[in-house]
Design a protein around this motif. Sequence first.
Motif, PDB file in Angstrom:
ATOM      1  N   SER A  79      -5.774  35.058  65.253  1.00 20.69           N
ATOM      2  CA  SER A  79      -6.342  35.373  64.675  1.00 20.69           C
ATOM      3  C   SER A  79      -7.260  36.926  65.381  1.00 20.69           C
ATOM      4  O   SER A  79      -7.137  38.163  64.749  1.00 20.69           O
ATOM      5  N   GLN A  80      -8.142  36.489  66.211  1.00 18.08           N
ATOM      6  CA  GLN A  80      -9.278  37.513  66.931  1.00 18.08           C
ATOM      7  C   GLN A  80      -8.851  38.178  67.213  1.00 18.08           C
ATOM      8  O   GLN A  80      -8.559  39.437  67.538  1.00 18.08           O
ATOM      9  N   ALA A  83      -6.797  41.223  65.516  1.00 16.81           N
ATOM     10  CA  ALA A  83      -7.935  41.937  64.937  1.00 16.81           C
ATOM     11  C   ALA A  83      -8.082  42.548  66.323  1.00 16.81           C
ATOM     12  O   ALA A  83      -8.501  44.383  66.061  1.00 16.81           O
ATOM     13  N   ASP A 112      -7.124  39.334  59.245  1.00 14.18           N
ATOM     14  CA  ASP A 112      -7.814  39.253  60.414  1.00 14.18           C
ATOM     15  C   ASP A 112      -8.636  40.194  60.996  1.00 14.18           C
ATOM     16  O   ASP A 112     -10.281  39.693  61.245  1.00 14.18           O
ATOM     17  N   HIS A 116     -12.566  38.851  60.958  1.00 13.47           N
ATOM     18  CA  HIS A 116     -12.985  39.328  62.702  1.00 13.47           C
ATOM     19  C   HIS A 116     -14.358  40.774  62.967  1.00 13.47           C
ATOM     20  O   HIS A 116     -14.793  40.687  63.819  1.00 13.47           O
ATOM     21  N   CYS A 117     -14.307  41.408  61.946  1.00 12.88           N
ATOM     22  CA  CYS A 117     -14.293  42.564  62.123  1.00 12.88           C
ATOM     23  C   CYS A 117     -15.167  43.308  60.411  1.00 12.88           C
ATOM     24  O   CYS A 117     -14.158  44.644  60.160  1.00 12.88           O
ATOM     25  N   GLN A 207      -4.709  31.520  60.704  1.00 10.10           N
ATOM     26  CA  GLN A 207      -4.973  32.280  59.730  1.00 10.10           C
ATOM     27  C   GLN A 207      -6.221  31.970  58.635  1.00 10.10           C
ATOM     28  O   GLN A 207      -6.159  31.106  58.370  1.00 10.10           O
TER      29      GLN A 207
END
Length: 279
Positions: A79-80, A83, A112, A116-117, A207
Amino acid sequence: MSKVSKFVTSPDGCKIFAEGIGNLEGPTVVLIHGLSLSTVVFNNLFEDDQLLSKLYLVRYDMRGHGRSDRPLDKSDYSSQKFAADFTAVVEEFKRQKPYLLGWSLGATVAADVCAHCPGYLSGVIYVCALPYIGAIMNDLPKESLRKLQPRLLGMQDVEDAFKARIDFVDSTINERNASNWDVRLLWVGASNHMTANDMLTALTREQDHEPLLAAGREGLKLLILSGDADQQLNNEVVDAQVGQHFNNKKVVVIKGGSHALFYEYQGQVVEEILAFVTK
């Protein structure tokens, strides 16, 4: 107005094919394609005068798809890293606070990015969407898609696996005729660049969807677009299981609309995108 095409290097070195076009002064909408397909599915939107006059559009091939790299290790599909691909593309085009438009599997990237963001997105546009990879996949697919999936992932009968790609693409478009033959041929060609193992990886990567739902409760904008004649998905599941967590959302169901809603109902989809992004 000229299209810009480039390969963007993600932080792990993966090369991501991306393109941009439109009004540099307008908001940014990043378009993400569905399973086994590529940026070519959005050719019609990349030529839409209404969109291009008001928005800057970016599209890219997800890792493992199209012209982007296909790493072999499953850890390369975390997932990271999805992203990071998204933010690398946005920053390469020098855009800020984009909207993410995800069609089908492409919609999973919103989860994602939220994980992470946080705070990176201005809003999310689901088009006949799979919001995340997980338990929702028990309820979202229609029976026809459930029957098609093992054929797509089959590795024994090569002839049937190839026919399954054609059936998969054809099930996205309700009005199949001579006038859209070239489009369907292009999409099937894109699909055949992806192996069955690559598809399985794309459908089973891990995820965490909770940050997506949390972002919705905190005010992230969401537009859910679907068609009531989608041959692949029970789209009401998306609002029931994901949309209910979003305090700032709009749900639009287009009568007669197919899975490839942005293609067959381009005018209505464009109208909704512009209203959502520019209001």
